[in-house]
Write a protein that holds these residues in place. Structure first.
Motif, PDB file in Angstrom:
ATOM      1  N   ARG A  72       0.828  -1.206   0.000  1.00  0.00           N
ATOM      2  CA  ARG A  72       0.000   0.000   0.000  1.00  0.00           C
ATOM      3  C   ARG A  72       0.864   1.260   0.000  1.00  0.00           C
ATOM      4  O   ARG A  72       0.744   2.111  -0.871  1.00  0.00           O
ATOM      5  N   PRO A  78      -3.721   0.741  -4.050  1.00  0.00           N
ATOM      6  CA  PRO A  78      -4.838   1.182  -3.215  1.00  0.00           C
ATOM      7  C   PRO A  78      -5.273   0.092  -2.235  1.00  0.00           C
ATOM      8  O   PRO A  78      -5.308  -1.090  -2.574  1.00  0.00           O
ATOM      9  N   LYS A  79      -5.619   0.509  -1.020  1.00  0.00           N
ATOM     10  CA  LYS A  79      -5.996  -0.454   0.023  1.00  0.00           C
ATOM     11  C   LYS A  79      -7.226  -1.254  -0.372  1.00  0.00           C
ATOM     12  O   LYS A  79      -7.361  -2.411   0.034  1.00  0.00           O
ATOM     13  N   GLU A  80      -8.098  -0.685  -1.194  1.00  0.00           N
ATOM     14  CA  GLU A  80      -9.290  -1.413  -1.639  1.00  0.00           C
ATOM     15  C   GLU A  80      -8.892  -2.656  -2.440  1.00  0.00           C
ATOM     16  O   GLU A  80      -9.551  -3.693  -2.358  1.00  0.00           O
ATOM     17  N   GLN A  81      -7.834  -2.555  -3.232  1.00  0.00           N
ATOM     18  CA  GLN A  81      -7.363  -3.699  -4.018  1.00  0.00           C
ATOM     19  C   GLN A  81      -6.813  -4.804  -3.131  1.00  0.00           C
ATOM     20  O   GLN A  81      -6.937  -5.977  -3.443  1.00  0.00           O
ATOM     21  N   ALA A  83      -7.641  -5.434   0.012  1.00  0.00           N
ATOM     22  CA  ALA A  83      -8.571  -5.898   1.042  1.00  0.00           C
ATOM     23  C   ALA A  83      -8.942  -7.367   0.884  1.00  0.00           C
ATOM     24  O   ALA A  83      -8.945  -8.120   1.869  1.00  0.00           O
ATOM     25  N   SER A  84      -9.240  -7.812  -0.329  1.00  0.00           N
ATOM     26  CA  SER A  84      -9.691  -9.197  -0.514  1.00  0.00           C
ATOM     27  C   SER A  84      -8.586 -10.219  -0.245  1.00  0.00           C
ATOM     28  O   SER A  84      -8.873 -11.360   0.126  1.00  0.00           O
ATOM     29  N   TYR A 123      -1.780  -6.932  -8.527  1.00  0.00           N
ATOM     30  CA  TYR A 123      -2.256  -5.633  -8.050  1.00  0.00           C
ATOM     31  C   TYR A 123      -1.722  -4.537  -8.952  1.00  0.00           C
ATOM     32  O   TYR A 123      -0.570  -4.567  -9.357  1.00  0.00           O
TER      33      TYR A 123
END
Length: 185
Positions: A72, A78-81, A83-84, A123
């Motif tokens: 990150r 991005p942290k959204e990427q 997260a999973s 990512y």
């Protein structure tokens, strides 16, 4: 090392700003050896790779930041990427391999990693958006229009050309004089 896994990883031609993350399930000396020319390419099942765009390191080097934090904050993902895959990334304890798209020189590539190399995820790095809206030349400011710069008068242009010519003449003559003096000694 063991044979390749059944699931190859296909990297598209022209791929940009992607980081492919792999868990290296191997002894530290084996992981460090992958930095040697040809070693990583061999275990990924390809002919060559640009090691300038590859990172191999123990996750413990990241201390409190952790792999998710490094991806990150250090790589701009991005942290959204993340997260999973956060749990999978946090579970890596040994060495990790970060393979940037540039390591494959924009070529379509089929990776067949050895069994000790487990693909975790792909990512995309955040990059500058170089896209722009098409512009209408009539809407441009005066200074951006072609031939809008002020032009020197013909007298100023001739004077400048003479100064440049005189300077070049002096330099050439000085070089000739220097060569003559060197040959005379």
């Amino acid at each position: 090392m063991a044979g390749p896994v059944a699931q190859p990883l296909i990297i598209a031609a022209g791929e940009q700003r992607m980081i492919h993350v792999f868990d290296l399930d191997m002894r530290p000396e084996q992981a460090r050896f992958l930095r040697e020319p040809g070693a990583l390419a061999q275990v990924l099942g390809i002919d060559e790779i640009d090691l300038d765009h590859v990172e191999i390191f123990p996750v413990s080097d990241l201390e409190d930041l952790g792999l998710v934090g490094y991806l990150r904050d250090g790589c701009g993902i991005p942290k959204e990427q993340l997260a999973s895959d956060a749990q999978k990334l946090a579970a890596i304890e040994g060495y990790v391999l970060l393979l940037r798209s540039r390591a494959l020189r924009g070529e379509a590539t089929r990776l067949t990693p050895a069994s000790q190399i487990r693909h975790i995820g792909d990512y995309s790095e955040v990059g500058a958006d170089w896209a722009s809206l098409p512009s209408n030349p009539d809407d441009a400011p005066e200074s951006a229009k072609p031939y809008s710069a002020s032009r020197p008068s013909p007298r100023e242009a001739r004077s400048r050309a003479r100064r440049i010519g005189a300077t070049i003449f002096v330099i050439v003559m000085a070089l000739i004089l220097l060569v003559v003096l060197m040959l005379a000694t």
